[in-house]
Design a protein around this motif. Structure first.
Motif, short mmCIF file in Angstrom:
data_model
loop_
_atom_site.label_atom_id
_atom_site.label_comp_id
_atom_site.label_asym_id
_atom_site.label_seq_id
_atom_site.Cartn_x
_atom_site.Cartn_y
_atom_site.Cartn_z
N ILE A 54 0.91 -1.30 -0.08
CA ILE A 54 -0.12 -0.10 -0.22
C ILE A 54 0.90 1.42 0.16
O ILE A 54 1.92 1.28 0.71
CB ILE A 54 -0.77 0.04 1.29
CG1 ILE A 54 -1.56 -0.99 1.66
CG2 ILE A 54 -1.91 1.28 1.08
CD1 ILE A 54 -2.80 -1.15 0.68
N ASP A 55 0.57 2.05 -0.92
CA ASP A 55 1.43 3.30 -0.85
C ASP A 55 0.51 4.45 -1.79
O ASP A 55 -0.39 4.00 -2.63
CB ASP A 55 2.76 3.33 -1.35
CG ASP A 55 3.62 4.51 -0.94
OD1 ASP A 55 3.22 5.37 -0.34
OD2 ASP A 55 4.90 4.18 -1.26
N LYS A 56 0.97 5.55 -1.84
CA LYS A 56 0.56 6.44 -2.95
C LYS A 56 0.83 6.23 -4.42
O LYS A 56 1.82 5.88 -4.59
CB LYS A 56 0.85 7.99 -2.59
CG LYS A 56 0.22 8.56 -1.18
CD LYS A 56 0.87 9.86 -1.16
CE LYS A 56 0.23 10.50 0.19
NZ LYS A 56 0.90 11.44 0.79
N GLY A 57 -0.24 5.94 -5.10
CA GLY A 57 0.10 5.72 -6.57
C GLY A 57 0.47 4.35 -6.89
O GLY A 57 1.13 4.26 -8.08
N ILE A 58 -0.07 3.53 -6.18
CA ILE A 58 0.49 2.13 -6.38
C ILE A 58 -0.69 1.67 -7.80
O ILE A 58 -1.97 1.82 -7.63
CB ILE A 58 0.31 0.97 -5.52
CG1 ILE A 58 1.29 1.47 -4.53
CG2 ILE A 58 0.52 -0.24 -5.83
CD1 ILE A 58 2.85 1.09 -4.78
N THR A 59 -0.13 1.15 -8.80
CA THR A 59 -1.10 0.74 -9.86
C THR A 59 -0.85 -0.93 -9.78
O THR A 59 -0.01 -1.47 -9.55
CB THR A 59 -0.48 1.60 -11.14
OG1 THR A 59 0.68 0.86 -11.50
CG2 THR A 59 -0.47 2.84 -10.89
N MET A 60 -1.86 -1.32 -11.08
CA MET A 60 -1.77 -2.83 -11.54
C MET A 60 -0.30 -3.00 -12.26
O MET A 60 0.26 -4.22 -12.18
CB MET A 60 -2.52 -3.05 -12.67
CG MET A 60 -3.12 -4.43 -12.80
SD MET A 60 -4.41 -4.94 -11.88
CE MET A 60 -4.39 -6.58 -12.46
N GLY A 61 0.41 -2.17 -12.57
CA GLY A 61 1.88 -2.14 -13.41
C GLY A 61 2.51 -2.53 -11.99
O GLY A 61 3.74 -3.44 -12.45
#
Ligand code: DAH
Length: 341
Positions: free
Chosen positions: A218-225
């Motif tokens: 979990i963090d800011k801006g974590i994506t499927m990428g």
């Protein structure tokens, strides 16, 4: 008297030469030299001798005495040396004899797999998290967006503590996600390996107790990428540098979107074989972007943070890696089986 003295000496010499233990030596000493000994008696009887005879017999008696004393001493030493020789002979160690083989224990194949996977993730900066095996229904279900009456509860045949109530044996390691999010501020990067329980009949592929490994980032801006990158890296670490991965759409209540990840078969490289049942791919794990509802229930603002999660069954990984065809072998702890790993 002279004759008597030489008799005493001769007899003592004879007895001493035959003596074979210290007790006999002592008996001889007392009998010959002791207060009531034969030699002492003679010395006592010297009063009846003439002035001329006395010094001669006295000297002779003293000579006999010291002779016997010297012999006693020597015999004593000889006996001690003999005793030591016998002892050393008995204690001799033949260093050329083959040693006794003592069997060393080693790590169970499950522990080896868990350690290996842990190391891969630790290398990527993950921490290890833990949670209880007797879990609150809230953590195992509700907080993971699996409300009461949700069909997923039936799918995971649950062992409840004291009937269908608040406590159960966790059916998955996913509740550890919730506990971590409740207790830690992002950024979060953890894996949680552990035992889980489902009331399944035992057969070649099922056991009421097995192992899973959960992952959460979990963090800011974590994506499927990020999810795909991390898990592709993990697959290479576990199955080899040439491993490819593919993601198939799936559904889990606690992730959206959700996927299952397959890895190209490490045994045949994707051509198809017994390990991958001719498909070229092996199913490795479930994963997805953490559902905003789950983040919210754990006190994390889904407008600020996002994250991904994944979960895998570890027995299956061990069975594939070590070509084990029956799950029961992993629990029976037959040393003939375990020795092979
Ligand atoms: N808990 C799931 C199960 O037992 C596995 C799983 C799937 C865990 C997807 C996850 C996930 O964290 O994102 O089948």
């Amino acid at each position: 008297m002279k004759d008597r003295l030489s008799q005493i000496r001769d007899l003592a010499v004879k007895r001493l030469s035959e003596a074979n233990d210290l007790k006999v030596l002592d008996e001889i000493r007392v009998e010959v030299l002791g207060k009531k000994g034969e030699l002492t008696q003679i010395l006592k009887g010297m009063g009846g001798l003439s002035k001329e005879e006395r010094p001669i017999i006295g000297q002779l008696a003293n000579e006999v005495r010291s002779e016997i004393e010297a012999m006693l001493e020597k015999t004593k030493k000889d006996l001690a040396r003999k005793a030591q020789e016998i002892r050393l002979k008995a204690e001799t160690i033949d260093v050329t004899m083959p040693g006794k083989v003592r069997e060393l224990g080693h790590k169970h194949p499950m522990t080896q797999v868990i350690d290996e996977i842990k190391n891969i993730f630790i290398g990527m900066g993950y921490e290890i998290a833990e949670g209880p095996e007797v879990e609150k229904a809230y953590y195992n279900f509700e907080a993971l967006n699996i409300p009461k009456e949700h069909p997923a509860r039936d799918e995971q045949d649950t062992f409840y503590i004291n009937g269908v109530g608040d406590f159960l044996l966790r059916t998955q390691t996913s509740p550890v996600q919730v506990r971590v999010m409740e207790n830690k501020k992002p950024p979060i990067r953890v894996i949680a390996p552990g035992r889980v329980y489902r009331s399944d009949e035992v057969d070649a592929t099922h056991s009421p107790i097995f192992h899973q490994l959960e992952g959460l980032v979990i963090d800011k801006g974590i994506t499927m990428g990020d999810l795909k990158g991390a898990l592709a890296e993990f697959a290479k670490g576990l199955f080899g540098e040439d491993t490819k991965v593919r993601f198939r759409p799936h559904h889990f209540p606690f992730t959206e979107p959700s996927a299952e990840m397959d890895a190209s078969c490490f045994a045949c490289g994707g051509k198809g074989c017994r390990v991958c049942k001719d498909s070229g791919w092996i199913e490795v794990l479930g994963c997805g972007m953490v559902h905003p509802k789950v983040l919210e229930m754990c006190g994390i603002d889904p407008k600020v943070y996002s994250g991904f999660a994944f979960g895998m069954g570890l027995e299956r990984v061990a069975m594939q890696k070590y070509a084990i065809s029956d799950l029961r072998l992993l629990f029976e702890n037959d040393s003939k089986f375990l020795k092979q790993f």
